[in-house]
Design a protein around this motif. Sequence first.
Motif, PDB file in Angstrom:
ATOM      1  N   GLY A  76       0.816  -1.205   0.000  1.00  0.00           N
ATOM      2  CA  GLY A  76       0.000   0.000   0.000  1.00  0.00           C
ATOM      3  C   GLY A  76       0.851   1.257   0.000  1.00  0.00           C
ATOM      4  O   GLY A  76       0.571   2.224  -0.719  1.00  0.00           O
ATOM      5  N   THR A  77       1.907   1.245   0.804  1.00  0.00           N
ATOM      6  CA  THR A  77       2.805   2.402   0.863  1.00  0.00           C
ATOM      7  C   THR A  77       3.483   2.638  -0.477  1.00  0.00           C
ATOM      8  O   THR A  77       3.600   3.773  -0.948  1.00  0.00           O
ATOM      9  CB  THR A  77       3.869   2.195   1.956  1.00  0.00           C
ATOM     10  N   ARG A 107       3.982   5.642  -5.428  1.00  0.00           N
ATOM     11  CA  ARG A 107       4.249   5.582  -6.861  1.00  0.00           C
ATOM     12  C   ARG A 107       3.120   6.201  -7.683  1.00  0.00           C
ATOM     13  O   ARG A 107       3.297   6.551  -8.840  1.00  0.00           O
ATOM     14  CB  ARG A 107       4.479   4.136  -7.288  1.00  0.00           C
ATOM     15  N   TYR A 108       1.965   6.343  -7.100  1.00  0.00           N
ATOM     16  CA  TYR A 108       0.871   7.031  -7.780  1.00  0.00           C
ATOM     17  C   TYR A 108       1.282   8.460  -8.133  1.00  0.00           C
ATOM     18  O   TYR A 108       0.926   8.986  -9.193  1.00  0.00           O
ATOM     19  CB  TYR A 108      -0.353   7.027  -6.881  1.00  0.00           C
ATOM     20  N   VAL A 136      10.427   1.359  -3.727  1.00  0.00           N
ATOM     21  CA  VAL A 136      10.438   0.595  -2.477  1.00  0.00           C
ATOM     22  C   VAL A 136       9.381   1.163  -1.538  1.00  0.00           C
ATOM     23  O   VAL A 136       9.256   2.389  -1.405  1.00  0.00           O
ATOM     24  CB  VAL A 136      11.821   0.657  -1.792  1.00  0.00           C
ATOM     25  N   GLY A 137       8.610   0.298  -0.922  1.00  0.00           N
ATOM     26  CA  GLY A 137       7.692   0.688   0.136  1.00  0.00           C
ATOM     27  C   GLY A 137       8.180   0.086   1.439  1.00  0.00           C
ATOM     28  O   GLY A 137       8.538  -1.097   1.490  1.00  0.00           O
ATOM     29  N   VAL A 165      12.545   5.586  -1.848  1.00  0.00           N
ATOM     30  CA  VAL A 165      11.960   4.694  -0.845  1.00  0.00           C
ATOM     31  C   VAL A 165      10.870   5.467  -0.108  1.00  0.00           C
ATOM     32  O   VAL A 165      11.150   6.502   0.514  1.00  0.00           O
ATOM     33  CB  VAL A 165      13.022   4.211   0.155  1.00  0.00           C
ATOM     34  N   ALA A 166       9.635   5.006  -0.196  1.00  0.00           N
ATOM     35  CA  ALA A 166       8.522   5.619   0.524  1.00  0.00           C
ATOM     36  C   ALA A 166       8.354   4.913   1.859  1.00  0.00           C
ATOM     37  O   ALA A 166       8.185   3.693   1.903  1.00  0.00           O
ATOM     38  CB  ALA A 166       7.240   5.528  -0.296  1.00  0.00           C
TER      39      ALA A 166
END
Length: 464
Positions: A105-106, A111-112, A119-120, A322-323
Amino acid sequence: MKQRGQVVQELFDFIAERLVDFVSREGEGFKTRNGMQQTVREMGLTFSFPVKQQSVKSGAIIQWSKGFDIADGVGADVVALLQSAINRQRGPKIEVAVLVNDTVGTLAGGRYWNEDVMVGMILGTGTNACYVEHDLPSHVQSGSGEMIINMEWGGFWSSHLPRTFADEQLDKESLNPGQAGYEKMIGGMYLGEIVRRVLLRMEKEASLFGGPVPSKLKEPFSLITPEIAKMHADESKNLRVVAKVLRDVFGVQKTDLAARRIVHDVCDIVIMRSARLAAAGIVGIFKKIGGEAFDSTDSRTLTNLHWDSQEPQQLDTKRIVVAVDGGLYEHCTQYRVYMRAAVNELLSEAGAKRLQIVLSKDGSGIGASILAARHSQHRGANKITCPMERPSEAAERPSVHLCGGNSSSCSQHTQSELPPRSTQFTQSEPTPRSTQFTQSEPQSNWLQATQHSVSYVYGLEYID
């Protein structure tokens, strides 16, 4: 923290009750254009426990972690549990459209907005990460050539990890001894307990606080991570915040400055270790997907090894983002500083510049919502324009499509386009010891910190 004996239905009934109450109080801005209430509301369920996912909206719980132990939930379909609980509420009609891990989800949420997000990562109560894999084995089919790997890296273990007596005690007394070793050294649930155990030993062996051992200091999980974050952030000359936390939590009424400095140092060491271990995991992913080495004379040259080849490949040099979602990363400023410093140490200067770590506040929930919208079975029936953007902007943005290998849930694909083996890829039940890994790919070019058991592989498509 042990929660034995709970019934899984009670847990999901509670969640459903809160959810239905929330939806029942939705504002006017969430109604359709003609003022009518939506007939069906679809939701994305982000679930931060290991599941064996059978489709986009079904998955069996493999095991609990982070202090939960609900025996009758293991093996049950988490979506079916929640959907049944929602239906029992007899409130607004709500349907679970997708089930995703919180890391996925992250990543989807990040990436939206930014296609460089690869990377999440979760740094909160526990820790986990996922990443976009381009280098797929020949037997894995994906229409886009990409898949998201949910690493479940909390279960990683190595004898090279800097384990102390506090880690060994915590693990032995936990609900899942011998498992989740990496998570127990990083996750916010455990940092306060590690500090407490260190302080208890100091008090017993060196009379740190100058008196009998406080009874509260003997209580497991009496010191939570937000409290050690407060002490760690204390920059006052006399460490007044440290003194207050010790007084409020443990009942230590008087402490000298030397003792408070020791406590502050212990908090610093534990937080720094967590941040550096998390950074090592990020670097491991970067080296897997972004390249192992840079040419010292030309930072634009990046090489990597294909998983089944010894021949180096030239890769692009765009940035990799990286989120990160989770309270530990969000609320502890020095934690972020320590992470960045460790990344800079472990990578070349050029590599460190390419790797960016950004906060994705509530990214897992936002990403799950985006994926739920993308997999809506009622798309077009209840159109609501987001007030933050013009309709033309919403239409132009690429949307994220999560394909779980189930033809009934993948409306954007023909049967031939579906990845036929995506739900079986290196799937296995968890082993009693997290030192055992199940992976079908050779690991010749994997950094040790990225060894993992892959619980599910998601296909990621971008539909223009």
